[in-house]
Design a protein around this motif. Structure first.
Motif, PDB file in Angstrom:
ATOM      1  N   LEU A 199       3.975  -4.393   6.163  1.00  0.00           N
ATOM      2  CA  LEU A 199       2.786  -4.843   7.427  1.00  0.00           C
ATOM      3  C   LEU A 199       2.280  -6.018   6.889  1.00  0.00           C
ATOM      4  N   ARG A 200       2.036  -6.161   5.781  1.00  0.00           N
ATOM      5  CA  ARG A 200       1.284  -7.524   5.390  1.00  0.00           C
ATOM      6  C   ARG A 200       2.093  -8.673   5.662  1.00  0.00           C
ATOM      7  N   GLU A 201       3.306  -8.642   5.403  1.00  0.00           N
ATOM      8  CA  GLU A 201       4.236  -9.590   5.685  1.00  0.00           C
ATOM      9  C   GLU A 201       4.121 -10.185   7.093  1.00  0.00           C
ATOM     10  N   ARG A 202       4.032  -8.970   7.822  1.00  0.00           N
ATOM     11  CA  ARG A 202       3.839  -9.572   9.191  1.00  0.00           C
ATOM     12  C   ARG A 202       2.361  -9.680   9.943  1.00  0.00           C
ATOM     13  N   ASN A 203       1.667  -9.902   8.859  1.00  0.00           N
ATOM     14  CA  ASN A 203       0.332 -10.007   9.035  1.00  0.00           C
ATOM     15  C   ASN A 203      -0.513  -8.979   9.959  1.00  0.00           C
ATOM     16  N   GLN A 204       0.057  -7.705   9.802  1.00  0.00           N
ATOM     17  CA  GLN A 204      -0.357  -6.613  10.678  1.00  0.00           C
ATOM     18  C   GLN A 204      -1.562  -5.752   9.915  1.00  0.00           C
ATOM     19  N   PRO A 205      -2.433  -5.369  10.399  1.00  0.00           N
ATOM     20  CA  PRO A 205      -3.360  -4.325   9.590  1.00  0.00           C
ATOM     21  C   PRO A 205      -2.920  -3.057   9.144  1.00  0.00           C
ATOM     22  N   THR A 206      -3.348  -2.597   7.892  1.00  0.00           N
ATOM     23  CA  THR A 206      -2.754  -1.325   7.338  1.00  0.00           C
ATOM     24  C   THR A 206      -3.670  -0.099   7.955  1.00  0.00           C
ATOM     25  N   ILE A 207      -4.707  -0.491   8.533  1.00  0.00           N
ATOM     26  CA  ILE A 207      -5.682   0.264   9.068  1.00  0.00           C
ATOM     27  C   ILE A 207      -5.234   0.753  10.298  1.00  0.00           C
ATOM     28  N   PRO A 208      -5.745   1.971  10.929  1.00  0.00           N
ATOM     29  CA  PRO A 208      -6.190   3.156  10.357  1.00  0.00           C
ATOM     30  C   PRO A 208      -5.255   3.751   8.994  1.00  0.00           C
ATOM     31  N   THR A 209      -5.819   4.409   8.222  1.00  0.00           N
ATOM     32  CA  THR A 209      -5.260   5.238   7.501  1.00  0.00           C
ATOM     33  C   THR A 209      -5.749   6.731   7.899  1.00  0.00           C
ATOM     34  N   THR A 210      -5.133   7.926   7.155  1.00  0.00           N
ATOM     35  CA  THR A 210      -5.654   9.160   7.474  1.00  0.00           C
ATOM     36  C   THR A 210      -6.152   9.765   6.116  1.00  0.00           C
ATOM     37  N   ILE A 211      -6.975  10.888   6.190  1.00  0.00           N
ATOM     38  CA  ILE A 211      -7.209  11.656   5.330  1.00  0.00           C
ATOM     39  C   ILE A 211      -6.344  12.314   4.290  1.00  0.00           C
ATOM     40  N   GLY A 212      -5.118  12.969   5.215  1.00  0.00           N
ATOM     41  CA  GLY A 212      -4.217  13.364   4.671  1.00  0.00           C
ATOM     42  C   GLY A 212      -3.590  12.359   3.641  1.00  0.00           C
ATOM     43  N   LEU A 213      -3.003  11.212   3.990  1.00  0.00           N
ATOM     44  CA  LEU A 213      -2.464  10.281   3.263  1.00  0.00           C
ATOM     45  C   LEU A 213      -3.246   9.703   2.225  1.00  0.00           C
ATOM     46  N   GLU A 214      -4.535   9.732   2.249  1.00  0.00           N
ATOM     47  CA  GLU A 214      -5.324   9.246   1.077  1.00  0.00           C
ATOM     48  C   GLU A 214      -5.516  10.255   0.225  1.00  0.00           C
ATOM     49  N   ARG A 215      -5.422  11.645   0.588  1.00  0.00           N
ATOM     50  CA  ARG A 215      -5.480  12.710  -0.320  1.00  0.00           C
ATOM     51  C   ARG A 215      -4.274  12.647  -1.064  1.00  0.00           C
ATOM     52  N   ARG A 216      -3.231  12.217  -0.734  1.00  0.00           N
ATOM     53  CA  ARG A 216      -1.855  12.271  -1.634  1.00  0.00           C
ATOM     54  C   ARG A 216      -1.648  10.982  -2.359  1.00  0.00           C
ATOM     55  N   THR A 217      -2.472   9.771  -1.955  1.00  0.00           N
ATOM     56  CA  THR A 217      -2.306   8.612  -2.724  1.00  0.00           C
ATOM     57  C   THR A 217      -3.321   7.805  -3.000  1.00  0.00           C
ATOM     58  N   ASN A 218      -4.541   8.283  -2.873  1.00  0.00           N
ATOM     59  CA  ASN A 218      -5.774   7.156  -3.187  1.00  0.00           C
ATOM     60  C   ASN A 218      -6.062   7.845  -4.495  1.00  0.00           C
ATOM     61  N   PRO A 219      -6.115   7.033  -5.635  1.00  0.00           N
ATOM     62  CA  PRO A 219      -6.461   7.736  -7.114  1.00  0.00           C
ATOM     63  C   PRO A 219      -8.001   8.180  -7.182  1.00  0.00           C
ATOM     64  N   PHE A 220      -8.789   7.365  -6.392  1.00  0.00           N
ATOM     65  CA  PHE A 220     -10.205   7.895  -6.298  1.00  0.00           C
ATOM     66  C   PHE A 220     -10.492   8.972  -5.709  1.00  0.00           C
ATOM     67  N   LEU A 221      -9.878   9.624  -4.784  1.00  0.00           N
ATOM     68  CA  LEU A 221      -9.815  10.876  -4.191  1.00  0.00           C
ATOM     69  C   LEU A 221      -9.239  12.092  -5.148  1.00  0.00           C
ATOM     70  N   ARG A 222      -8.554  11.688  -6.134  1.00  0.00           N
ATOM     71  CA  ARG A 222      -7.774  12.549  -7.110  1.00  0.00           C
ATOM     72  C   ARG A 222      -8.258  12.563  -8.595  1.00  0.00           C
ATOM     73  N   ALA A 223      -9.380  12.307  -8.634  1.00  0.00           N
ATOM     74  CA  ALA A 223     -10.124  12.602 -10.058  1.00  0.00           C
ATOM     75  C   ALA A 223     -10.030  13.702 -10.750  1.00  0.00           C
ATOM     76  N   ASP A 224      -9.824  14.711  -9.884  1.00  0.00           N
ATOM     77  CA  ASP A 224      -9.697  16.095 -10.444  1.00  0.00           C
ATOM     78  C   ASP A 224      -8.240  16.572 -10.343  1.00  0.00           C
ATOM     79  N   ASP A 225      -7.282  15.397 -10.369  1.00  0.00           N
ATOM     80  CA  ASP A 225      -5.858  15.707 -10.333  1.00  0.00           C
ATOM     81  C   ASP A 225      -5.099  15.712 -11.562  1.00  0.00           C
TER      82      ASP A 225
END
Length: 255
Positions: A199-225
């Motif tokens: 996406l960034r190579e094409r200068n396109q935004p990565t937003i929006p994301t989703t709660i589900g995707l963040e729960r799987r990939t965002n370490p700051f939501l996974r401090a209890d993982d």
């Protein structure tokens, strides 16, 4: 509800909203009036609502001009009323505000700032998280504590998986480089970073994301993982301690 991304400054996103049923038009965190006004003129729209997540100037710098030009209603945090000029409607955690046929619930999310709020349009499954929850990251703790920010992130991660997240900045690629250092075995994160790079190579935004995707990939939501805890040498530690270490590492990350 239509959401239009309006880039501003180096990496900010401002969001122009339109409720099709009523024709009401809103903007979220207009740090600069000029690109917002250009978008409104291009579409022939008149601004009716201004939503503010927090008081930083890159999120409120264009408010006075837009309000004067359109007589729009300015909506923000009661806790930040002394720091947000031109505030018309002051709200707190659990309050609701109507935008045409849409209703947003206010979620208090202190941490980045003490009075930070997020707007969740439940029916539209749309969240405006400001600088609290980013794609693959979270905001720096300028005024709040790690415990406050961890509690705020837990409140946001409890929303529906399909909720779309519109955050304040295009930080995904740099956040992801850090995430891989503390969650290296996460195959979902690895795949996501490949998609982000494309996406960034094409200068396109990565937003929006989703709660589900963040729960799987965002370490700051996974401090209890357990996987994240093990990767940073804190297996079994309280989640707030793990979050504190993650935030400390991110603050000093130069990747």
């Amino acid at each position: 509800m239509e959401v239009i991304l309006v880039p501003a400054f180096a990496d900010n996103y401002i969001y122009v909203l339109r409720d099709a049923a009523s024709g009401k038009v809103g903007v979220v965190d207009p740090g600069d009036a000029s690109p917002v006004q250009a978008e409104l003129e291009r579409r022939g729209w008149t601004l009716t609502h201004i939503f503010l997540t927090h008081h930083h100037n890159d999120h409120i710098g264009g408010v006075a001009e837009l309000k004067a030009r359109h007589r729009a209603t300015v909506i923000g945090a009661r806790a930040d009323a002394h720091r947000i000029p031109d505030l018309d409607v002051a709200l707190g955690d659990g309050d609701r505000t109507v935008f045409g046929e849409q209703t947003a619930r206010v979620i208090a999310v202190p941490g980045h700032t003490s009075g930070h709020i997020a707007f969740w349009f439940e029916a539209a499954e749309t969240l405006f998280s400001g600088d609290t929850l980013f794609s693959l990251g979270c905001g720096r703790l300028f005024e709040g504590t790690p415990a406050q920010m961890w509690e705020s992130l837990q409140a946001l991660r409890s929303l529906t998986d399909s909720t779309r997240i519109y955050c304040g900045h295009e930080y995904t690629q740099s956040n992801g480089r850090f995430a891989l250092t503390v969650d290296p075995d996460n195959s979902a994160l690895q795949q996501r970073m490949e998609e982000v790079a494309a996406l960034r190579e094409r200068n396109q935004p990565t937003i929006p994301t989703t709660i589900g995707l963040e729960r799987r990939t965002n370490p700051f939501l996974r401090a209890d993982d357990p996987g994240v805890q093990s990767a940073i040498g804190l297996s079994g530690a309280p989640a707030v301690e793990v979050f504190t270490e993650l935030r400390h590492r991110k603050d000093h990350f130069r990747g």
